[in-house]
Design a protein around this motif. Structure first.
Motif, PDB file in Angstrom:
ATOM      1  N   VAL A 285       0.844  -1.186   0.000  1.00  0.00           N
ATOM      2  CA  VAL A 285       0.000   0.000   0.000  1.00  0.00           C
ATOM      3  C   VAL A 285       0.880   1.237   0.000  1.00  0.00           C
ATOM      4  N   VAL A 286       0.387   2.313  -0.618  1.00  0.00           N
ATOM      5  CA  VAL A 286       1.027   3.626  -0.546  1.00  0.00           C
ATOM      6  C   VAL A 286      -0.055   4.664  -0.280  1.00  0.00           C
ATOM      7  N   LYS A 287       0.348   5.763   0.339  1.00  0.00           N
ATOM      8  CA  LYS A 287      -0.564   6.873   0.576  1.00  0.00           C
ATOM      9  C   LYS A 287      -0.488   7.845  -0.596  1.00  0.00           C
ATOM     10  N   LEU A 288      -1.642   8.412  -0.956  1.00  0.00           N
ATOM     11  CA  LEU A 288      -1.719   9.307  -2.104  1.00  0.00           C
ATOM     12  C   LEU A 288      -1.892  10.758  -1.672  1.00  0.00           C
ATOM     13  N   SER A 289      -1.335  11.640  -2.464  1.00  0.00           N
ATOM     14  CA  SER A 289      -1.542  13.077  -2.311  1.00  0.00           C
ATOM     15  C   SER A 289      -2.462  13.544  -3.432  1.00  0.00           C
ATOM     16  N   ILE A 290      -3.478  14.322  -3.080  1.00  0.00           N
ATOM     17  CA  ILE A 290      -4.400  14.888  -4.070  1.00  0.00           C
ATOM     18  C   ILE A 290      -4.364  16.400  -3.907  1.00  0.00           C
ATOM     19  N   SER A 291      -3.827  17.087  -4.905  1.00  0.00           N
ATOM     20  CA  SER A 291      -3.654  18.533  -4.804  1.00  0.00           C
ATOM     21  C   SER A 291      -4.263  19.236  -6.015  1.00  0.00           C
ATOM     22  N   GLY A 292      -4.748  20.462  -5.796  1.00  0.00           N
ATOM     23  CA  GLY A 292      -5.340  21.223  -6.886  1.00  0.00           C
ATOM     24  C   GLY A 292      -6.688  20.671  -7.293  1.00  0.00           C
ATOM     25  N   LYS A 293      -7.197  21.155  -8.406  1.00  0.00           N
ATOM     26  CA  LYS A 293      -8.485  20.692  -8.911  1.00  0.00           C
ATOM     27  C   LYS A 293      -8.601  21.001 -10.398  1.00  0.00           C
ATOM     28  N   ASN A 294      -9.559  20.323 -11.040  1.00  0.00           N
ATOM     29  CA  ASN A 294      -9.928  20.534 -12.456  1.00  0.00           C
ATOM     30  C   ASN A 294      -8.768  20.518 -13.451  1.00  0.00           C
ATOM     31  N   PRO A 295      -7.964  19.462 -13.548  1.00  0.00           N
ATOM     32  CA  PRO A 295      -8.019  18.263 -12.714  1.00  0.00           C
ATOM     33  C   PRO A 295      -7.100  18.363 -11.516  1.00  0.00           C
ATOM     34  N   ALA A 296      -7.367  17.532 -10.516  1.00  0.00           N
ATOM     35  CA  ALA A 296      -6.451  17.408  -9.390  1.00  0.00           C
ATOM     36  C   ALA A 296      -5.206  16.646  -9.844  1.00  0.00           C
ATOM     37  N   VAL A 297      -4.096  16.890  -9.175  1.00  0.00           N
ATOM     38  CA  VAL A 297      -2.865  16.140  -9.438  1.00  0.00           C
ATOM     39  C   VAL A 297      -2.719  15.097  -8.343  1.00  0.00           C
ATOM     40  N   ILE A 298      -2.618  13.850  -8.748  1.00  0.00           N
ATOM     41  CA  ILE A 298      -2.542  12.744  -7.800  1.00  0.00           C
ATOM     42  C   ILE A 298      -1.148  12.130  -7.865  1.00  0.00           C
ATOM     43  N   SER A 299      -0.538  11.956  -6.704  1.00  0.00           N
ATOM     44  CA  SER A 299       0.815  11.415  -6.656  1.00  0.00           C
ATOM     45  C   SER A 299       0.992  10.556  -5.420  1.00  0.00           C
ATOM     46  N   VAL A 300       2.047   9.752  -5.421  1.00  0.00           N
ATOM     47  CA  VAL A 300       2.383   8.899  -4.287  1.00  0.00           C
ATOM     48  C   VAL A 300       3.231   9.694  -3.304  1.00  0.00           C
ATOM     49  N   ILE A 301       2.877   9.646  -2.033  1.00  0.00           N
ATOM     50  CA  ILE A 301       3.653  10.338  -1.003  1.00  0.00           C
ATOM     51  C   ILE A 301       4.888   9.519  -0.673  1.00  0.00           C
ATOM     52  N   SER A 302       6.040  10.116  -0.828  1.00  0.00           N
ATOM     53  CA  SER A 302       7.317   9.440  -0.610  1.00  0.00           C
ATOM     54  C   SER A 302       7.403   8.876   0.807  1.00  0.00           C
ATOM     55  N   GLY A 303       7.942   7.661   0.914  1.00  0.00           N
ATOM     56  CA  GLY A 303       8.159   7.049   2.210  1.00  0.00           C
ATOM     57  C   GLY A 303       6.969   6.317   2.797  1.00  0.00           C
ATOM     58  N   THR A 304       5.842   6.232   2.046  1.00  0.00           N
ATOM     59  CA  THR A 304       4.637   5.587   2.587  1.00  0.00           C
ATOM     60  C   THR A 304       4.481   4.143   2.120  1.00  0.00           C
ATOM     61  N   PHE A 305       5.358   3.666   1.236  1.00  0.00           N
ATOM     62  CA  PHE A 305       5.258   2.282   0.760  1.00  0.00           C
ATOM     63  C   PHE A 305       5.486   1.305   1.913  1.00  0.00           C
ATOM     64  N   ARG A 306       4.605   0.328   1.999  1.00  0.00           N
ATOM     65  CA  ARG A 306       4.813  -0.762   2.953  1.00  0.00           C
ATOM     66  C   ARG A 306       3.989  -1.969   2.518  1.00  0.00           C
ATOM     67  N   TYR A 307       4.458  -3.145   2.917  1.00  0.00           N
ATOM     68  CA  TYR A 307       3.701  -4.369   2.665  1.00  0.00           C
ATOM     69  C   TYR A 307       2.673  -4.583   3.768  1.00  0.00           C
ATOM     70  N   LEU A 308       1.564  -5.214   3.408  1.00  0.00           N
ATOM     71  CA  LEU A 308       0.535  -5.563   4.393  1.00  0.00           C
ATOM     72  C   LEU A 308       0.903  -6.909   5.005  1.00  0.00           C
ATOM     73  N   GLU A 309       0.668  -7.033   6.321  1.00  0.00           N
ATOM     74  CA  GLU A 309       1.105  -8.219   7.055  1.00  0.00           C
ATOM     75  C   GLU A 309       0.004  -8.743   7.953  1.00  0.00           C
ATOM     76  N   THR A 310       0.046 -10.040   8.176  1.00  0.00           N
ATOM     77  CA  THR A 310      -0.862 -10.661   9.139  1.00  0.00           C
ATOM     78  C   THR A 310      -0.229 -10.634  10.525  1.00  0.00           C
ATOM     79  N   GLY A 311      -1.033 -10.886  11.521  1.00  0.00           N
ATOM     80  CA  GLY A 311      -0.500 -11.058  12.862  1.00  0.00           C
ATOM     81  C   GLY A 311      -0.872  -9.944  13.809  1.00  0.00           C
ATOM     82  N   PRO A 312      -0.514 -10.119  15.073  1.00  0.00           N
ATOM     83  CA  PRO A 312      -0.869  -9.168  16.116  1.00  0.00           C
ATOM     84  C   PRO A 312      -0.048  -7.891  16.029  1.00  0.00           C
TER      85      PRO A 312
END
Length: 312
Positions: A285-312
């Motif tokens: 998963v990565v977190k997205l940045s949505i800035s501006g409008k008509n159209p908005a610019v969508i980008s990946v926020i640096s440093g937010t990449f991570r794998y999803l994991e099971t467990g406590p």
């Protein structure tokens, strides 16, 4: 030398403790996340006999449920269970998915399933079709975005009938196909655009898609915008927004855009298993940045990449 040996021992103990704690990377391709009532539900490609379901209340700790969300025999399909998507309409939950290289829609009274069809049947249009995504517009109309196999993998859209039983074939429209350099780095005779996800921001429609063969290390994600759910679509000039260049992992793509409980936007997707092996693909998963409008610019926020994991 003794100090180095001690480091190795401590590292081994830490890794052993981590494994005992049950923290394992989830291995689902083509993932999607559905959110409701403080619970995240994760589905994807990975079970040859249907689809499992993971849940989490914080997107950090995931649990695989014992019973599958959809099991072969309860709905259409014998093999090739790929790319599910779950959504809610009225009091029922629906899963659109691929099986036998066709698209089917099953229903349930819970996002955990079981998703079933009383009459087992796919969407009626002829030809091979994969990667469904059902989008509900602000006027209540439903649209099926999907991939058709012909002169490459091409993304199409069609209106769904009001009872969600099938598409209105008179509305079938091609959206996009792979034609830009980043979309076909192997110069393949069968260019690939797939894994559509659609959302609406303001008055514009945003179509996220993946390009290149999924086995290609350059598998990546871009998006296009339109003023109508049918297009015409204008591809973002900054594509791809997600690739191995900003994830550090080969084969980054084919996922789903979703919002968390606090309104933050994320993209869940898969990567190759390692730098040299494609499968089993891992869920990230990565977190997205949505800035501006008509159209908005969508980008990946640096440093937010991570794998999803099971467990406590």
């Amino acid at each position: 030398m003794k100090k180095l040996l001690l480091i190795f021992i401590l590292t081994g103990l830490i890794n052993a403790g981590y494994a005992q704690a049950g923290r394992d990377t989830i291995k689902l391709a083509d993932p999607t996340i559905f959110y409701e009532n403080h619970v995240y539900y994760l589905y994807g490609t990975g079970n040859p006999d249907g689809f499992g379901v993971y849940t989490s209340d914080d997107m950090q700790h995931w649990k695989l449920h014992d019973k599958p969300a959809l099991l072969k025999g309860s709905s259409y399909g014998r093999q090739g269970f790929w790319a599910p998507q779950v959504f809610k309409h009225h009091s029922s939950y629906y899963m659109a998915y691929t099986a036998d290289e066709h698209i089917a829609i099953a229903s349930s009274d819970s996002p955990l399933g079981p998703f079933v069809q009383h009459i087992h049947h796919p969407v009626s249009e002829p030809g091979k079709q994969i990667d469904p995504f059902i989008f509900r517009d602000t006027d209540g109309k439903f649209y099926l975005y999907h991939v058709r196999l012909g002169r490459g993998n091409r993304i199409y859209v069609a209106r769904l009938k009001d009872d969600l039983s099938d598409i209105d074939s008179t509305t079938l429209t091609e959206c996009i196909h792979a034609e830009q350099g980043w979309e076909n780095t192997a110069s393949s005779d069968w260019p690939v655009s797939e894994g559509p996800t659609v959302t609406k921001i303001g008055g514009l429609y945003y179509l996220f898609y993946s390009a290149n063969d999924f086995r290609n290390i350059d598998y990546a994600v871009g998006y296009a915008t339109a003023t109508s759910p049918y297009g015409p679509w204008t591809k973002y000039t900054g594509n791809p927004i997600l690739s191995r260049k900003n994830t550090g992992q080969n084969g980054s793509g084919h996922g789903d855009v979703f919002a968390t409980a606090n309104g933050a936007w994320y993209y869940v997707f898969h990567t190759h298993s390692s730098s040299s092996i494609v499968g089993k693909r891992k869920t990230a998963v990565v977190k997205l940045s949505i800035s501006g409008k008509n159209p908005a610019v969508i980008s990946v926020i640096s440093g937010t990449f991570r794998y999803l994991e099971t467990g406590p």
